[in-house]
Write an enzyme that holds these catalytic residues in place. Structure first.
Site, PDB file in Angstrom:
ATOM      1  N   TYR A   1      -1.758   0.222  10.571  1.00  0.00           N
ATOM      2  CA  TYR A   1      -2.027  -0.422   9.271  1.00  0.00           C
ATOM      3  C   TYR A   1      -0.799  -0.343   8.377  1.00  0.00           C
ATOM      4  O   TYR A   1      -0.367  -1.343   7.797  1.00  0.00           O
ATOM      5  CB  TYR A   1      -3.226   0.270   8.597  1.00  0.00           C
ATOM      6  CG  TYR A   1      -3.403  -0.089   7.131  1.00  0.00           C
ATOM      7  CD1 TYR A   1      -3.983  -1.299   6.761  1.00  0.00           C
ATOM      8  CD2 TYR A   1      -2.991   0.783   6.104  1.00  0.00           C
ATOM      9  CE1 TYR A   1      -4.143  -1.640   5.414  1.00  0.00           C
ATOM     10  CE2 TYR A   1      -3.149   0.453   4.774  1.00  0.00           C
ATOM     11  CZ  TYR A   1      -3.722  -0.757   4.433  1.00  0.00           C
ATOM     12  OH  TYR A   1      -3.879  -1.090   3.107  1.00  0.00           O
TER      13      TYR A   1
ATOM     14  N   SER B   1       0.813  -1.222   0.000  1.00  0.00           N
ATOM     15  CA  SER B   1       0.000   0.000   0.000  1.00  0.00           C
ATOM     16  C   SER B   1       0.846   1.273   0.000  1.00  0.00           C
ATOM     17  O   SER B   1       1.891   1.341   0.656  1.00  0.00           O
ATOM     18  CB  SER B   1      -0.889  -0.005   1.258  1.00  0.00           C
ATOM     19  OG  SER B   1      -1.435   1.271   1.484  1.00  0.00           O
TER      20      SER B   1
ATOM     21  N   GLU C   1       0.183   3.694   1.678  1.00  0.00           N
ATOM     22  CA  GLU C   1       0.236   4.178   3.068  1.00  0.00           C
ATOM     23  C   GLU C   1       1.613   3.936   3.680  1.00  0.00           C
ATOM     24  O   GLU C   1       1.994   4.584   4.644  1.00  0.00           O
ATOM     25  CB  GLU C   1      -0.835   3.486   3.914  1.00  0.00           C
ATOM     26  CG  GLU C   1      -2.259   3.943   3.639  1.00  0.00           C
ATOM     27  CD  GLU C   1      -2.534   5.383   4.062  1.00  0.00           C
ATOM     28  OE1 GLU C   1      -2.101   5.780   5.151  1.00  0.00           O
ATOM     29  OE2 GLU C   1      -3.181   6.104   3.285  1.00  0.00           O
TER      30      GLU C   1
HETATM   31  P1  NDP Z   1     -11.488  -4.552   1.525  1.00  0.00           P
HETATM   32  O1  NDP Z   1     -11.448  -4.010   2.915  1.00  0.00           O
HETATM   33  O2  NDP Z   1     -12.640  -4.210   0.645  1.00  0.00           O
HETATM   34  O3  NDP Z   1     -11.417  -6.157   1.602  1.00  0.00           O
HETATM   35  C1  NDP Z   1     -10.659  -6.817   2.567  1.00  0.00           C
HETATM   36  C2  NDP Z   1     -10.911  -8.308   2.455  1.00  0.00           C
HETATM   37  O4  NDP Z   1     -10.120  -9.001   3.439  1.00  0.00           O
HETATM   38  C3  NDP Z   1     -12.359  -8.732   2.691  1.00  0.00           C
HETATM   39  O5  NDP Z   1     -12.686  -9.730   1.745  1.00  0.00           O
HETATM   40  C4  NDP Z   1     -12.303  -9.341   4.097  1.00  0.00           C
HETATM   41  O6  NDP Z   1     -13.289 -10.322   4.327  1.00  0.00           O
HETATM   42  C5  NDP Z   1     -10.938  -9.994   4.048  1.00  0.00           C
HETATM   43  N1  NDP Z   1     -10.404 -10.349   5.364  1.00  0.00           N
HETATM   44  C6  NDP Z   1     -10.230  -9.535   6.428  1.00  0.00           C
HETATM   45  N2  NDP Z   1      -9.717 -10.243   7.458  1.00  0.00           N
HETATM   46  C7  NDP Z   1      -9.558 -11.526   7.033  1.00  0.00           C
HETATM   47  C8  NDP Z   1      -9.078 -12.704   7.625  1.00  0.00           C
HETATM   48  N3  NDP Z   1      -8.642 -12.736   8.880  1.00  0.00           N
HETATM   49  N4  NDP Z   1      -9.036 -13.847   6.889  1.00  0.00           N
HETATM   50  C9  NDP Z   1      -9.470 -13.825   5.607  1.00  0.00           C
HETATM   51  N5  NDP Z   1      -9.968 -12.744   4.995  1.00  0.00           N
HETATM   52  C10 NDP Z   1     -10.003 -11.598   5.698  1.00  0.00           C
HETATM   53  O7  NDP Z   1     -10.104  -4.138   0.832  1.00  0.00           O
HETATM   54  P2  NDP Z   1      -9.829  -3.727  -0.704  1.00  0.00           P
HETATM   55  O8  NDP Z   1     -10.466  -4.708  -1.590  1.00  0.00           O
HETATM   56  O9  NDP Z   1     -10.081  -2.278  -0.874  1.00  0.00           O
HETATM   57  O10 NDP Z   1      -8.242  -3.885  -0.757  1.00  0.00           O
HETATM   58  C11 NDP Z   1      -7.637  -5.125  -1.081  1.00  0.00           C
HETATM   59  C12 NDP Z   1      -6.234  -5.180  -0.487  1.00  0.00           C
HETATM   60  O11 NDP Z   1      -5.449  -4.119  -1.023  1.00  0.00           O
HETATM   61  C13 NDP Z   1      -6.181  -4.999   1.032  1.00  0.00           C
HETATM   62  O12 NDP Z   1      -5.123  -5.797   1.525  1.00  0.00           O
HETATM   63  C14 NDP Z   1      -5.867  -3.528   1.201  1.00  0.00           C
HETATM   64  O13 NDP Z   1      -5.235  -3.282   2.443  1.00  0.00           O
HETATM   65  C15 NDP Z   1      -4.932  -3.309   0.025  1.00  0.00           C
HETATM   66  N6  NDP Z   1      -4.883  -1.963  -0.507  1.00  0.00           N
HETATM   67  C16 NDP Z   1      -6.042  -1.335  -0.863  1.00  0.00           C
HETATM   68  C17 NDP Z   1      -6.011  -0.076  -1.401  1.00  0.00           C
HETATM   69  C18 NDP Z   1      -7.265   0.602  -1.831  1.00  0.00           C
HETATM   70  O14 NDP Z   1      -7.196   1.809  -2.130  1.00  0.00           O
HETATM   71  N7  NDP Z   1      -8.385  -0.071  -1.926  1.00  0.00           N
HETATM   72  C19 NDP Z   1      -4.725   0.645  -1.584  1.00  0.00           C
HETATM   73  C20 NDP Z   1      -3.561  -0.154  -1.272  1.00  0.00           C
HETATM   74  C21 NDP Z   1      -3.660  -1.405  -0.738  1.00  0.00           C
HETATM   75  P3  NDP Z   1     -14.733  -9.966   4.979  1.00  0.00           P
HETATM   76  O15 NDP Z   1     -15.619  -9.600   3.816  1.00  0.00           O
HETATM   77  O16 NDP Z   1     -15.109 -11.257   5.631  1.00  0.00           O
HETATM   78  O17 NDP Z   1     -14.534  -8.833   5.943  1.00  0.00           O
HETATM   79  P1  GDP Z   2      -6.617   5.921   3.455  1.00  0.00           P
HETATM   80  O1  GDP Z   2      -5.754   6.774   2.588  1.00  0.00           O
HETATM   81  O2  GDP Z   2      -6.384   4.460   3.272  1.00  0.00           O
HETATM   82  O3  GDP Z   2      -6.586   6.304   4.896  1.00  0.00           O
HETATM   83  O4  GDP Z   2      -8.111   6.128   2.886  1.00  0.00           O
HETATM   84  P2  GDP Z   2      -9.395   6.897   3.464  1.00  0.00           P
HETATM   85  O5  GDP Z   2     -10.342   7.014   2.327  1.00  0.00           O
HETATM   86  O6  GDP Z   2      -9.906   6.251   4.712  1.00  0.00           O
HETATM   87  O7  GDP Z   2      -8.846   8.339   3.880  1.00  0.00           O
HETATM   88  C1  GDP Z   2      -8.249   9.208   2.936  1.00  0.00           C
HETATM   89  C2  GDP Z   2      -8.022  10.564   3.573  1.00  0.00           C
HETATM   90  O8  GDP Z   2      -9.284  11.201   3.787  1.00  0.00           O
HETATM   91  C3  GDP Z   2      -7.313  10.520   4.938  1.00  0.00           C
HETATM   92  O9  GDP Z   2      -6.309  11.500   4.956  1.00  0.00           O
HETATM   93  C4  GDP Z   2      -8.414  10.885   5.917  1.00  0.00           C
HETATM   94  O10 GDP Z   2      -7.940  11.583   7.088  1.00  0.00           O
HETATM   95  C5  GDP Z   2      -9.260  11.822   5.070  1.00  0.00           C
HETATM   96  N1  GDP Z   2     -10.637  11.974   5.563  1.00  0.00           N
HETATM   97  C6  GDP Z   2     -11.255  13.148   5.838  1.00  0.00           C
HETATM   98  N2  GDP Z   2     -12.489  12.925   6.296  1.00  0.00           N
HETATM   99  C7  GDP Z   2     -12.669  11.586   6.336  1.00  0.00           C
HETATM  100  C8  GDP Z   2     -13.768  10.757   6.716  1.00  0.00           C
HETATM  101  O11 GDP Z   2     -14.840  11.202   7.142  1.00  0.00           O
HETATM  102  N3  GDP Z   2     -13.590   9.401   6.587  1.00  0.00           N
HETATM  103  C9  GDP Z   2     -12.419   8.865   6.114  1.00  0.00           C
HETATM  104  N4  GDP Z   2     -12.319   7.533   5.980  1.00  0.00           N
HETATM  105  N5  GDP Z   2     -11.371   9.644   5.757  1.00  0.00           N
HETATM  106  C10 GDP Z   2     -11.480  10.979   5.862  1.00  0.00           C
END
Ligand code: NDP
Ligand code: GDP
Length: 325
Positions: free
Chosen positions: A151, A127, A129
């Site tokens: 995270y 990520s 992050e």
């Molecule tokens: P989501 O939060 O939408 O999905 C997370 C998934 O992980 C869900 O299917 C959840 O299952 C599953 N999960 C959580 N805990 C466990 C566990 N203990 N065992 C098995 N499965 C588990 O994430 P995204 O699809 O947005 O992101 C995909 C990946 O990419 C993540 O690792 C995220 O951190 C990373 N990422 C995402 C970014 C983004 O902008 N979206 C940016 C960079 C990295 P359940 O439905 O049961 O909760």
């Molecule tokens: P992140 O980059 O994985 O933390 O994705 P988020 O979408 O959760 O947050 C992106 C940015 O939006 C961060 O800098 C947050 O502090 C900012 N932010 C501002 N207001 C909010 C809010 O109400 N919810 C979330 N999730 N983020 C917020």
């Protein structure tokens, strides 16, 4: 028929990646964890119309034996580790769980492969992050990391372990350092979806304001459907590597609000209320990725503008809320 195994298949990226791989002729095996709400767990897959086309198997990132058993049984060609406790804000409330799932969980998957199926190609969802308090204006694969949340620290551990398993054990393990990517399937706790859901509620008369935290934070936002293609491209390379996936453009939360409110003819200032409880203990002020390596080596590019993304998300939320009324 090539076989792909996806952890996190019920999440945003798991759903889009499954759709992409099915269209390419893959047999897709998705790992789901036990839930008391099994009727709604496949909601995103259902939304994309692919729920019945995936072989769902049960396992958990915290349960190494389940992972070993699954790798042994299914012998997938490609393994995508998308599962994580993925919400930064929650990681301060549950730092240990985040470390276990997001950090050690990734190593559990790699251990399962090392023990039961080392020939598989492995993708780790790293990520942006991890850059946290940024050390360079535009972040690339060589930019030093400075994680600012539990995270990000957990993701960084998983990231370096991916590099380690590649170098130590010869695993075909690649890490995609993906910048924020969104879609109508983004979790509603993330800021873009929180905004588009709020805009739709206000437009439909279901809410009168939108609470937000830091509106000056800047992110490099792309579309999830584009980003899952990059994951697949990484695993098609002869040699595993790490790649930044980003648009190369950064925008503020305020700008995303303007696009989303503007799409339905409303003004941000009339509806947003700053809610201090939404501020974070440590903020990542700005992220901006340099996708040059992915563009050159993978032939990948981002195709969706932020305005298009915001419009698609607002429309989806309007449709969803209108239907459920
Ligand atoms: P989501 O939060 O939408 O999905 C997370 C998934 O992980 C869900 O299917 C959840 O299952 C599953 N999960 C959580 N805990 C466990 C566990 N203990 N065992 C098995 N499965 C588990 O994430 P995204 O699809 O947005 O992101 C995909 C990946 O990419 C993540 O690792 C995220 O951190 C990373 N990422 C995402 C970014 C983004 O902008 N979206 C940016 C960079 C990295 P359940 O439905 O049961 O909760
Ligand atoms: P992140 O980059 O994985 O933390 O994705 P988020 O979408 O959760 O947050 C992106 C940015 O939006 C961060 O800098 C947050 O502090 C900012 N932010 C501002 N207001 C909010 C809010 O109400 N919810 C979330 N999730 N983020 C917020």
């Amino acid at each position: 028929m090539p076989k792909a195994f996806i952890t996190g298949v019920t999440g945003q990226d798991g759903a889009y990646l499954s759709k992409f791989l099915l269209a390419k002729g893959y047999h897709v095996i998705g790992m789901i964890r036990r839930s008391a709400s099994s009727d709604v767990i496949g909601e995103r897959l259902r939304w994309l119309g692919i729920l019945g086309q995936i072989e769902l198997v049960d396992g958990d990132l915290l349960d190494l034996s389940s992972l070993v058993r699954l790798m042994h049984q299914h012998q997938p060609d490609e393994v995508y580790n998308l599962a994580a406790q993925s919400f930064v804000a929650t990681s301060w409330h549950q730092p240990l769980l985040t470390g276990q799932v997001t950090g050690i969980g990734a190593v559990n998957v790699m251990e399962a492969l090392r023990i039961a199926h080392p020939q598989a190609r492995f993708y780790q969802a790293s990520s942006s992050e991890m850059y946290g308090k940024i050390q360079q204006d535009k972040q690339s694969e060589t930019t030093p990391f400075y994680p600012r949340s539990p995270y990000a620290a957990a993701k960084l551990y998983a990231h370096w372990m991916t590099v380690n398993y590649r170098e130590s054990f010869g695993l075909h393990a690649s890490a995609g350092i993906l910048f924020n990517h969104e879609s109508p399937l983004r979790g509603v706790e993330f800021v873009t979806r929180h905004i588009t859901d709020g805009v739709a509620r206000i437009k439909l008369g279901l809410a009168d304001h939108l609470p937000l935290g830091n509106m000056d934070a800047m992110r490099d936002w792309g579309h999830a459907a584009d980003y899952v293609q990059a994951m697949w491209l990484m695993l098609q390379q002869d040699f595993p590597d790490d790649y930044v996936i980003a648009t190369g453009i950064t925008n503020s939360v305020r700008t995303f609000c303007d696009l989303a409110f503007g799409h339905v003819g409303l003004n941000t200032e009339d509806y947003v209320r700053v809610d201090k409880s939404r501020l974070r203990p440590a903020e990542v002020d700005v992220l901006l990725g340099n996708p040059a390596k992915a563009e050159q080596k993978l032939g990948w590019t981002s195709t969706v503008t932020l305005a298009e993304l915001a419009a698609e998300m607002v429309e989806a939320d309007l449709a969803r809320l209108s239907k459920s009324r």
